[in-house]
Design an enzyme around this catalytic site. Structure first.
Site, PDB file in Angstrom:
ATOM      1  N   ARG A  35      35.621  67.311  37.109  1.00 40.58           N
ATOM      2  CA  ARG A  35      35.472  67.029  35.675  1.00 40.58           C
ATOM      3  C   ARG A  35      34.044  67.320  35.216  1.00 40.58           C
ATOM      4  O   ARG A  35      33.834  67.773  34.097  1.00 40.58           O
ATOM      5  CB  ARG A  35      35.884  65.586  35.380  1.00 40.58           C
ATOM      6  CG  ARG A  35      36.059  65.321  33.894  1.00 40.58           C
ATOM      7  CD  ARG A  35      36.690  63.982  33.623  1.00 40.58           C
ATOM      8  NE  ARG A  35      35.866  62.878  34.074  1.00 40.58           N
ATOM      9  CZ  ARG A  35      36.258  61.608  34.119  1.00 40.58           C
ATOM     10  NH1 ARG A  35      37.484  61.279  33.730  1.00 40.58           N
ATOM     11  NH2 ARG A  35      35.453  60.661  34.545  1.00 40.58           N
ATOM     12  N   LYS A  66      33.149  64.924  29.253  1.00 41.94           N
ATOM     13  CA  LYS A  66      32.375  63.675  29.247  1.00 41.94           C
ATOM     14  C   LYS A  66      30.929  63.976  28.874  1.00 41.94           C
ATOM     15  O   LYS A  66      30.031  63.956  29.725  1.00 41.94           O
ATOM     16  CB  LYS A  66      32.499  63.021  30.636  1.00 41.94           C
ATOM     17  CG  LYS A  66      32.295  61.520  30.615  1.00 41.94           C
ATOM     18  CD  LYS A  66      32.822  60.899  31.885  1.00 41.94           C
ATOM     19  CE  LYS A  66      32.383  59.479  32.081  1.00 41.94           C
ATOM     20  NZ  LYS A  66      32.849  58.541  31.072  1.00 41.94           N
ATOM     21  N   GLU A  68      42.264  56.982  22.111  1.00 40.93           N
ATOM     22  CA  GLU A  68      41.642  56.263  23.222  1.00 40.93           C
ATOM     23  C   GLU A  68      41.207  54.864  22.824  1.00 40.93           C
ATOM     24  O   GLU A  68      40.992  54.583  21.641  1.00 40.93           O
ATOM     25  CB  GLU A  68      40.405  56.998  23.709  1.00 40.93           C
ATOM     26  CG  GLU A  68      40.740  58.261  24.429  1.00 40.93           C
ATOM     27  CD  GLU A  68      39.616  58.708  25.336  1.00 40.93           C
ATOM     28  OE1 GLU A  68      39.536  58.193  26.458  1.00 40.93           O
ATOM     29  OE2 GLU A  68      38.828  59.560  24.920  1.00 40.93           O
TER      30      GLU A  68
END
Ligand code: PLP
Ligand code: COI
Length: 346
Positions: A80, A183, A219
């Site tokens: 990621r 992220k 989220e």
């Protein structure tokens, strides 16, 4: 080292002894370096400071029932972080550098790994920043990758007890074709106003809806969202949410338990029909949600009538923790066992 009250640690910064750094300069990554400083010396025009070339990760190390230290799904975090680097045009950190730096940071600070049975863990925070100077809007030519660690308790102070969350429509954390799926720091900056207001209004965090239609759940602050209904584990499908490694693991565990996993739009209108809802992530683990209030309509959805997490959330939480703590077989090889006997002094 002062004695640490492991059982009452908050989720926050905790100074440990060392961190690990690696520089990308002249088109190549250097050797891992060990530092005992909490500070970085940065160029005034570093792209991380001006144009948000920054990405981070979050993973945990656990002291197992057998005295062995396990890091959970390190390869997924490495992958990621590469995706995040690609997304904002940073130099990717090769997986071997990522994993060696994480392992070294844990080994160097092994005395800070909370003992088995305390409920706490060692949080690992890798970060990658554009360190080279640019004044025009361009990617840097130099990067700095760092890993620091610290012992933590639960992200939401309630731990595995139901929390209240607030649906917001007047802020988005990410755009549909933006950076929500990686992220990067900018997503968190964009979430601060809604998050702080939610706290001030008595909620653990804000629940963001899809930015385009504001119809379905995206989220739950720094965590993914899931709902349970009629033996189904339902979790949002959206281009603007972070693909949570915890959620991915829970989907596997849910299937193992005989639940049907549905990854699809989860409409706000459906909230009333869900039997259990929760937020999941490395920091949050599973945080059962007892109440959701829609800030605009005032509509309130309540769960956990007896004040405790529902049976499916509890079973998922217990199974995930048991794998992380070496209490049950790790049949998917999610944990990397780390040797902490030798001290790493190079
Ligand atoms: N969503 C957001 C926005 C996050 O910051 C996090 C934390 O990393 C998660 C979800 C959960 O992801 P993971 O389970 O990989 O920690
Ligand atoms: C995590 O769960 O690891 C996170 O990064 C969440 C938050 C602390 C940003």
């Amino acid at each position: 080292m002062e004695s640490i009250d492991w059982g009452s640690l908050p989720f926050g910064y905790f100074k440990t002894d060392y961190n690990v750094r690696c520089y990308f300069k002249e088109k190549q990554w250097g050797e891992l370096e060990i530092s005992d400083s909490e500070y970085v010396n940065l160029h005034i025009a570093a792209t991380a400071l001006h144009y948000g070339q920054e990405a981070f990760e979050g993973l945990k190390a656990f002291m197992g029932v057998d005295g062995k230290v396990r890091v959970f799904r390190i390869n997924e975090n490495a992958k990621r972080m590469r995706a995040s680097a690609q997304g904002v045009m940073m130099q990717e950190v090769p997986d071997d550098i990522f994993c060696s730096a994480v392992i070294k940071a844990v080994q160097l600070n092994s005395k800070y790994i909370p003992p088995y049975g305390t409920g706490a863990s060692l949080y690992i925070r890798p970060l990658l920043i554009g360190s080279g100077p640019q004044v025009g809007v361009k990617p840097a030519k130099e990067y700095l990758f760092m890993v620091f660690v610290g012992p933590v308790g639960p992200y939401f102070k309630e731990g595995f007890k139901p929390v209240a969350m607030q649906i917001v429509r007047d802020y988005d954390r990410a755009a549909p074709l933006g950076t929500g799926h990686i992220k990067v720091g900018g997503n968190y900056a964009a979430s601060l106003r809604a998050g702080e207001r939610a706290h001030d209004e008595g909620f653990s965090t804000a629940i963001f809806l899809d930015a385009k239609e504001k119809n379905f759940i995206d989220e739950a602050g720094p965590a993914n969202f899931f709902g349970i209904r009629e033996n189904k584990y339902i979790t949002p499908l959206s281009a603007s949410i972070l693909p949570s490694i915890t959620n991915k693991s829970l989907m596997t565990l849910a299937e193992d338990m005989g639940l049907v996993v549905e990854k699809r739009h989860l409409y706000v209108d459906e909230l009333g029909s869900l039997e259990e809802v929760g937020a999941c992530g490395t920091a949050a683990v599973i945080s059962p949600i007892g109440k959701i209030v829609d800030r605009d309509t005032g509509k309130t959805f309540e769960y956990c009538p007896d004040g405790n997490a529902g049976p499916v959330s509890t079973a998922l939480y217990n199974q995930l923790r048991a794998i992380q703590l070496g209490e049950v077989e790790d049949k998917y090889n999610w944990c990397t066992i780390i040797d902490t006997i030798e001290t790493v002094a190079d």
